[in-house]
Design a protein around this motif. Structure first.
Motif, PDB file in Angstrom:
ATOM      1  N   ARG A  21      -5.402 -14.713  -5.825  1.00  0.00           N
ATOM      2  CA  ARG A  21      -4.366 -15.082  -4.859  1.00  0.00           C
ATOM      3  C   ARG A  21      -3.017 -14.480  -5.247  1.00  0.00           C
ATOM      4  O   ARG A  21      -2.307 -13.912  -4.415  1.00  0.00           O
ATOM      5  CB  ARG A  21      -4.198 -16.613  -4.812  1.00  0.00           C
ATOM      6  CG  ARG A  21      -5.279 -17.368  -4.130  1.00  0.00           C
ATOM      7  CD  ARG A  21      -4.851 -18.823  -3.997  1.00  0.00           C
ATOM      8  NE  ARG A  21      -5.937 -19.721  -4.315  1.00  0.00           N
ATOM      9  CZ  ARG A  21      -5.816 -21.040  -4.362  1.00  0.00           C
ATOM     10  NH1 ARG A  21      -4.652 -21.606  -4.119  1.00  0.00           N
ATOM     11  NH2 ARG A  21      -6.851 -21.795  -4.651  1.00  0.00           N
ATOM     12  N   ALA A  22      -2.659 -14.645  -6.518  1.00  0.00           N
ATOM     13  CA  ALA A  22      -1.370 -14.139  -6.984  1.00  0.00           C
ATOM     14  C   ALA A  22      -1.318 -12.618  -6.880  1.00  0.00           C
ATOM     15  O   ALA A  22      -0.296 -12.042  -6.489  1.00  0.00           O
ATOM     16  CB  ALA A  22      -1.113 -14.585  -8.418  1.00  0.00           C
ATOM     17  N   SER A  23      -2.420 -11.960  -7.225  1.00  0.00           N
ATOM     18  CA  SER A  23      -2.478 -10.501  -7.141  1.00  0.00           C
ATOM     19  C   SER A  23      -2.359 -10.039  -5.695  1.00  0.00           C
ATOM     20  O   SER A  23      -1.630  -9.083  -5.390  1.00  0.00           O
ATOM     21  CB  SER A  23      -3.790  -9.991  -7.740  1.00  0.00           C
ATOM     22  OG  SER A  23      -3.893 -10.310  -9.104  1.00  0.00           O
ATOM     23  N   HIS A  70       0.510 -24.144 -12.937  1.00  0.00           N
ATOM     24  CA  HIS A  70      -0.612 -23.228 -12.703  1.00  0.00           C
ATOM     25  C   HIS A  70      -0.098 -21.857 -12.279  1.00  0.00           C
ATOM     26  O   HIS A  70      -0.626 -20.814 -12.694  1.00  0.00           O
ATOM     27  CB  HIS A  70      -1.538 -23.809 -11.636  1.00  0.00           C
ATOM     28  CG  HIS A  70      -2.898 -23.196 -11.636  1.00  0.00           C
ATOM     29  ND1 HIS A  70      -3.922 -23.645 -10.828  1.00  0.00           N
ATOM     30  CD2 HIS A  70      -3.426 -22.145 -12.336  1.00  0.00           C
ATOM     31  CE1 HIS A  70      -4.994 -22.920 -11.033  1.00  0.00           C
ATOM     32  NE2 HIS A  70      -4.717 -22.004 -11.938  1.00  0.00           N
ATOM     33  N   THR A  71       0.941 -21.834 -11.449  1.00  0.00           N
ATOM     34  CA  THR A  71       1.541 -20.573 -11.016  1.00  0.00           C
ATOM     35  C   THR A  71       2.084 -19.797 -12.205  1.00  0.00           C
ATOM     36  O   THR A  71       1.859 -18.584 -12.335  1.00  0.00           O
ATOM     37  CB  THR A  71       2.674 -20.833 -10.008  1.00  0.00           C
ATOM     38  OG1 THR A  71       2.135 -21.470  -8.847  1.00  0.00           O
ATOM     39  CG2 THR A  71       3.349 -19.530  -9.603  1.00  0.00           C
ATOM     40  N   ASN A  72       2.798 -20.492 -13.091  1.00  0.00           N
ATOM     41  CA  ASN A  72       3.369 -19.843 -14.272  1.00  0.00           C
ATOM     42  C   ASN A  72       2.283 -19.220 -15.139  1.00  0.00           C
ATOM     43  O   ASN A  72       2.410 -18.084 -15.609  1.00  0.00           O
ATOM     44  CB  ASN A  72       4.180 -20.866 -15.068  1.00  0.00           C
ATOM     45  CG  ASN A  72       4.828 -20.260 -16.297  1.00  0.00           C
ATOM     46  OD1 ASN A  72       4.219 -20.209 -17.368  1.00  0.00           O
ATOM     47  ND2 ASN A  72       6.059 -19.808 -16.147  1.00  0.00           N
ATOM     48  N   LYS A  73       1.199 -19.951 -15.367  1.00  0.00           N
ATOM     49  CA  LYS A  73       0.103 -19.439 -16.189  1.00  0.00           C
ATOM     50  C   LYS A  73      -0.561 -18.228 -15.528  1.00  0.00           C
ATOM     51  O   LYS A  73      -0.923 -17.249 -16.201  1.00  0.00           O
ATOM     52  CB  LYS A  73      -0.931 -20.542 -16.425  1.00  0.00           C
ATOM     53  CG  LYS A  73      -0.448 -21.666 -17.320  1.00  0.00           C
ATOM     54  CD  LYS A  73      -1.520 -22.732 -17.492  1.00  0.00           C
ATOM     55  CE  LYS A  73      -1.063 -23.853 -18.406  1.00  0.00           C
ATOM     56  NZ  LYS A  73      -2.102 -24.916 -18.550  1.00  0.00           N
ATOM     57  N   THR A  74      -0.719 -18.296 -14.216  1.00  0.00           N
ATOM     58  CA  THR A  74      -1.375 -17.197 -13.489  1.00  0.00           C
ATOM     59  C   THR A  74      -0.518 -15.940 -13.517  1.00  0.00           C
ATOM     60  O   THR A  74      -1.029 -14.833 -13.753  1.00  0.00           O
ATOM     61  CB  THR A  74      -1.638 -17.623 -12.033  1.00  0.00           C
ATOM     62  OG1 THR A  74      -2.433 -18.807 -12.019  1.00  0.00           O
ATOM     63  CG2 THR A  74      -2.365 -16.518 -11.279  1.00  0.00           C
ATOM     64  N   LEU A  75       0.767 -16.088 -13.299  1.00  0.00           N
ATOM     65  CA  LEU A  75       1.662 -14.930 -13.314  1.00  0.00           C
ATOM     66  C   LEU A  75       1.766 -14.334 -14.714  1.00  0.00           C
ATOM     67  O   LEU A  75       1.914 -13.113 -14.870  1.00  0.00           O
ATOM     68  CB  LEU A  75       3.040 -15.321 -12.800  1.00  0.00           C
ATOM     69  CG  LEU A  75       3.101 -15.698 -11.316  1.00  0.00           C
ATOM     70  CD1 LEU A  75       4.486 -16.201 -10.944  1.00  0.00           C
ATOM     71  CD2 LEU A  75       2.706 -14.522 -10.432  1.00  0.00           C
ATOM     72  N   LYS A  76       1.661 -15.175 -15.740  1.00  0.00           N
ATOM     73  CA  LYS A  76       1.682 -14.665 -17.115  1.00  0.00           C
ATOM     74  C   LYS A  76       0.465 -13.767 -17.367  1.00  0.00           C
ATOM     75  O   LYS A  76       0.566 -12.749 -18.063  1.00  0.00           O
ATOM     76  CB  LYS A  76       1.707 -15.820 -18.110  1.00  0.00           C
ATOM     77  CG  LYS A  76       1.894 -15.364 -19.565  1.00  0.00           C
ATOM     78  CD  LYS A  76       2.006 -16.536 -20.507  1.00  0.00           C
ATOM     79  CE  LYS A  76       2.289 -16.061 -21.933  1.00  0.00           C
ATOM     80  NZ  LYS A  76       1.303 -15.084 -22.426  1.00  0.00           N
TER      81      LYS A  76
END
Length: 251
Positions: A163-165, A205-211
């Protein structure tokens, strides 16, 4: 509401519109250009954080984004926000309110925005006198539906990192087509809160995913946005390709 909006007289002539010089926007006929120039009533300047259109409002105007970034969103009664889509130069906002009497979502400026202002009351004459421009509005509405379909698919079926990608790759492509980004300019003015409210994830969760994306070398996170380093890597991770760009209309 943060910031403010300021309605100014026409300063950028439709005949000298910078969007008309960009390769991905279709050209107007002389009659169409004359009509749009008369249709335009002024320009709206919006500061970052300003709500340009409010859900439930009955706006007398339509707007085309001339410069800057913004986003469409809805808010639940308890204050939770869902960002629906992002707007860039060439996009029209307020059309929903013109057709359905009132806006079904709100629009907020992410950066300083300049918008061309059109009178809603003259919209019928556009369809009546210029079938080509009427088709353009239909194309814009259809394109918005297509984008929302892809966003829904992403939220419903892609993993968090997919999703983030997808979102970052999608925004980079939109910014590139609109002339905001290129091989040198890679900065997208999006915060982690924007990401969370778009993807339906918690801030943690967003922070971990973007990391994870940063660790792969795809992005470089900054205080006021994100630098896209590897758009192809983002597309591969999301299993999404933007397709070949085509000529697109704007009003």
């Amino acid at each position: 509401m943060a910031g403010e909006t300021r309605l100014n007289p026409v300063r950028v002539s439709c005949y000298e519109c910078p969007l008309r010089r960009m390769p991905h926007f279709r050209t107007f006929s002389e009659d169409e250009l004359e009509f749009v120039a008369q249709f335009k009533r002024g320009e709206l300047m919006a500061d970052p954080g300003t709500t340009v259109l409010v859900e439930g409002a009955r706006s007398a105007h339509l707007y085309t984004v001339l410069s800057g970034w913004g986003f469409r969103y809805k808010i639940l009664e308890d204050g939770r926000r869902q960002i629906l889509n992002y707007v860039v130069p060439g996009d029209m906002i307020g059309l929903q309110g013109a057709v359905m009497a009132e806006m079904q979502h709100s629009v907020e400026a992410m950066t300083p925005m300049k918008l061309c202002v059109f009178e809603r009351s003259r919209l019928f004459s556009l369809f009546e006198r210029h079938a080509g421009l009427g088709f353009d509005l239909t194309w814009l509405a259809s394109r918005e539906e297509t984008i929302l379909d892809e966003h829904l698919l992403s939220i419903g079926r892609r993993s968090a990192i997919e999703r983030a990608s997808y979102l970052m790759a999608f925004l980079f492509e939109r910014g590139r087509i609109a002339g905001l980004l290129d091989d040198v300019r890679r900065h997208i003015p999006i915060t982690q809160t924007h990401f969370a409210d778009t993807l339906g994830l918690s801030i943690v969760h967003t922070n971990k995913t973007l990391k994870k994306l940063a660790d792969r070398g795809y992005i470089l996170w900054r205080d006021r946005g994100c630098e896209v380093l590897d758009p192809e890597g983002l597309q591969d991770t999301a299993r999404w390709t933007p397709g070949e760009p085509s000529m697109r209309p704007f009003i």
